[in-house]
Design a protein around this motif. Structure first.
Motif, PDB file in Angstrom:
ATOM      1  N   LYS A  73      12.730   2.457  39.143  1.00 34.23           N
ATOM      2  CA  LYS A  73      14.029   2.408  39.824  1.00 34.23           C
ATOM      3  C   LYS A  73      14.889   3.591  39.370  1.00 34.23           C
ATOM      4  CE  LYS A  73      13.396  -1.698  41.822  1.00 34.23           C
ATOM      5  NZ  LYS A  73      11.943  -1.771  41.665  1.00 34.23           N
ATOM      6  N   LYS A  74      15.966   3.849  40.121  1.00 34.08           N
ATOM      7  CA  LYS A  74      16.857   4.975  39.800  1.00 34.08           C
ATOM      8  C   LYS A  74      17.509   4.831  38.427  1.00 34.08           C
ATOM      9  CE  LYS A  74      18.398   6.608  44.345  1.00 34.08           C
ATOM     10  NZ  LYS A  74      19.560   6.714  45.247  1.00 34.08           N
ATOM     11  N   ASP A  75      17.707   3.557  37.995  1.00 31.92           N
ATOM     12  CA  ASP A  75      18.374   3.333  36.705  1.00 31.92           C
ATOM     13  C   ASP A  75      17.370   3.094  35.571  1.00 31.92           C
ATOM     14  OD1 ASP A  75      17.444   0.876  37.463  1.00 31.92           O
ATOM     15  OD2 ASP A  75      19.334  -0.206  37.138  1.00 31.92           O
ATOM     16  N   ASN A  76      16.111   3.476  35.790  1.00 31.46           N
ATOM     17  CA  ASN A  76      15.083   3.316  34.765  1.00 31.46           C
ATOM     18  C   ASN A  76      15.512   4.027  33.473  1.00 31.46           C
ATOM     19  OD1 ASN A  76      12.526   4.493  33.349  1.00 31.46           O
ATOM     20  ND2 ASN A  76      11.739   2.809  34.584  1.00 31.46           N
ATOM     21  N   GLU A  77      15.362   3.339  32.357  1.00 28.90           N
ATOM     22  CA  GLU A  77      15.835   3.875  31.064  1.00 28.90           C
ATOM     23  C   GLU A  77      15.157   5.195  30.707  1.00 28.90           C
ATOM     24  OE1 GLU A  77      15.801   0.444  28.095  1.00 28.90           O
ATOM     25  OE2 GLU A  77      14.910  -0.426  29.910  1.00 28.90           O
ATOM     26  N   LEU A  83      16.582   7.967  33.006  1.00 29.50           N
ATOM     27  CA  LEU A  83      17.933   8.362  32.573  1.00 29.50           C
ATOM     28  C   LEU A  83      17.871   9.265  31.344  1.00 29.50           C
ATOM     29  CD1 LEU A  83      19.860   4.980  33.088  1.00 29.50           C
ATOM     30  CD2 LEU A  83      19.886   6.997  34.575  1.00 29.50           C
TER      31      LEU A  83
END
Length: 452
Positions: free
Chosen positions: A73-77, A80
């Motif tokens: 996902k776009k907010d994958n740790e 990021l």
């Protein structure tokens, strides 16, 4: 070179990881879950993550590249952290292009047939010991991996998918390859969660044709009206080569292909597969394989995994599984089986499994898709509809969409399994079409029912 894969367990991702590992790269990766066969294959090469999950501490400034899979996902740790460190982040098609900048890139596109055509080309080249790099979407007999990369090979053959490249790169994968030689097999609306209108979907193929390098070649299926229109309209300075379905006939369950040397028996069957064969022949000729050598090799091509793959046969029945899920694929595959087994009872079972197939507004596209079958069954899971956060689909909506009075509909995996187990399949051809597994159907069990 040190490369980290975010979502290493994907079908294409794990194959690319193995290919780079074999090329001598240092590979690491993460994923929150990894299924078979990816899990065993990664483990065999020492690339399986020690534990599942996302670990930002794996992302360090000494990494040369991050390859990001669609599963993340776009907010994958980890993503990021990669962005924070300013690391170079690639989607896998973008990375494949980087690996093949100095090669002749052959890209096979189309809503249907691209895996089979790519597989046919690779089979023919392999038969004649012609070494090429490649990426294909199915496991092939005689090939260890679905991705192969070298420094020395002149050609790379790529299956060109029109789906998105990564969570942060919303371009279709096949827009990133810039082919020297391209093929488009057909256009039939798909991926409606990304391309909500048919025109928007068709436009991706226009862009693909325009991405062919100057002086390159486009091979296209003249029998597909949309493909023909785009090919004729493109102003890209390229050479164009059209193809049509060759002449053939079916006799006693065997398909005989018309060739300059007379009729030749082949392992594959169905008009759509013969059409695919014609496209593959053109591409092989562009790659230095003459017509006679092509026919000699293609005679032994049995098909790609899950593409009209024979899973069982006995004196009473035969069973195939196929990846078909879009309306055009379902229609072509069902028709092919009935044509091949005209004197048998064809039982066609379709699982509605993808976003498009489970969308209530898209269902009408399936009208008539199972008409060639003597018996037609549709399975879908209401649970899958909820997981995909789609509007609820009812059995009556499905019945109305397919417009077939005797359509059998199942929503419970156990009931569907019981139906198959108890069914008398004497003198039958069973066709199982799905990109899933009918809620947990064991295909080895199906083999047992057919052969005993």
């Amino acid at each position: 070179m040190r490369v980290h894969f975010i979502a290493i367990g994907g079908s294409a991702m794990h194959n690319l990881a193995i290919a780079l590992h074999q090329k001598g790269y240092q590979i690491t990766g993460s994923d929150d879950t990894i299924f078979e066969p990816s899990k065993s294959r990664l483990e065999r090469h020492g690339l399986l993550p020690a534990e599942f999950g996302w670990f930002p501490e794996k992302i360090t400034s000494d990494l040369d590249a991050i390859i990001l899979g669609m599963h993340a996902k776009k907010d994958n740790e980890e993503l990021l952290k990669s962005q924070e460190l300013g690391l170079k982040i690639y989607s896998y098609p973008e990375f494949l292009y980087e690996q093949s900048k100095n090669k002749t890139r052959v890209v096979i596109g189309g809503s249907h047939g691209k895996t089979t055509i790519t597989s046919m080309i690779l089979h023919v080249l392999h038969y004649h010991d012609k070494e090429v790099d490649y990426m294909v979407g199915a496991q092939l007999e005689g090939f260890d991996t679905m991705v192969h990369l070298t420094e020395e090979n002149d050609f790379i053959v790529l299956e060109g998918d029109e789906y998105l490249s990564s969570p942060i790169d919303r371009r279709p994968k096949f827009h990133l390859y810039h082919p020297n030689i391209a093929l488009v097999s057909g256009i039939a609306w798909d991926h409606i969660n990304v391309f909500p209108t048919f025109d928007m979907y068709v436009d991706q193929f226009r862009i693909f044709m325009n991405s062919i390098v100057n002086g390159g070649a486009l091979v296209y299926n003249q029998e597909d009206a949309e493909v023909k229109k785009l090919a004729e309209l493109t102003e890209n300075p390229i050479r164009k080569f059209e193809y049509v379905t060759p002449k053939y006939r079916v006799e006693d369950g065997e398909t005989l292909l018309d060739t300059p040397e007379g009729e030749m028996p082949i392992e594959i069957f169905g008009a759509h597969n013969l059409n695919n064969l014609a496209g593959a022949k053109w591409i092989c000729q562009h790659m230095g394989i003459d017509e006679d050598d092509f026919y000699e090799a293609i005679a032994s091509f049995k098909g790609a995994s899950k593409r009209l793959e024979k899973i069982a046969e006995s004196h009473k029945a035969v069973a195939y599984k196929d990846f078909a899920h879009s309306p055009s694929k379902v229609r072509a595959t069902t028709k092919a089986v009935k044509e091949q087994y005209q004197n048998r009872n064809v039982v066609a079972c379709l699982e509605l499994h993808t976003y498009s197939s489970l969308d209530a507004s898209f269902l009408k596209e399936y009208e008539g898709a199972l008409d060639a079958a003597d018996e037609a069954v549709v399975f879908y899971s209401p649970h899958a509809v909820k997981i995909k956060q789609l509007k609820e689909v009812s059995a009556s909506q499905i019945a109305e969409a397919f417009n077939r009075n005797d359509l059998i509909i199942y929503t419970d995996p156990k009931s569907f399994e019981q139906y198959l187990k108890q069914k008398d399949l004497t003198n039958s051809a069973l066709l199982l079409m799905s990109s899933g597994n009918y809620g947990g159907l064991d295909f080895n069990e199906v083999k047992h029912w057919i052969e005993n």
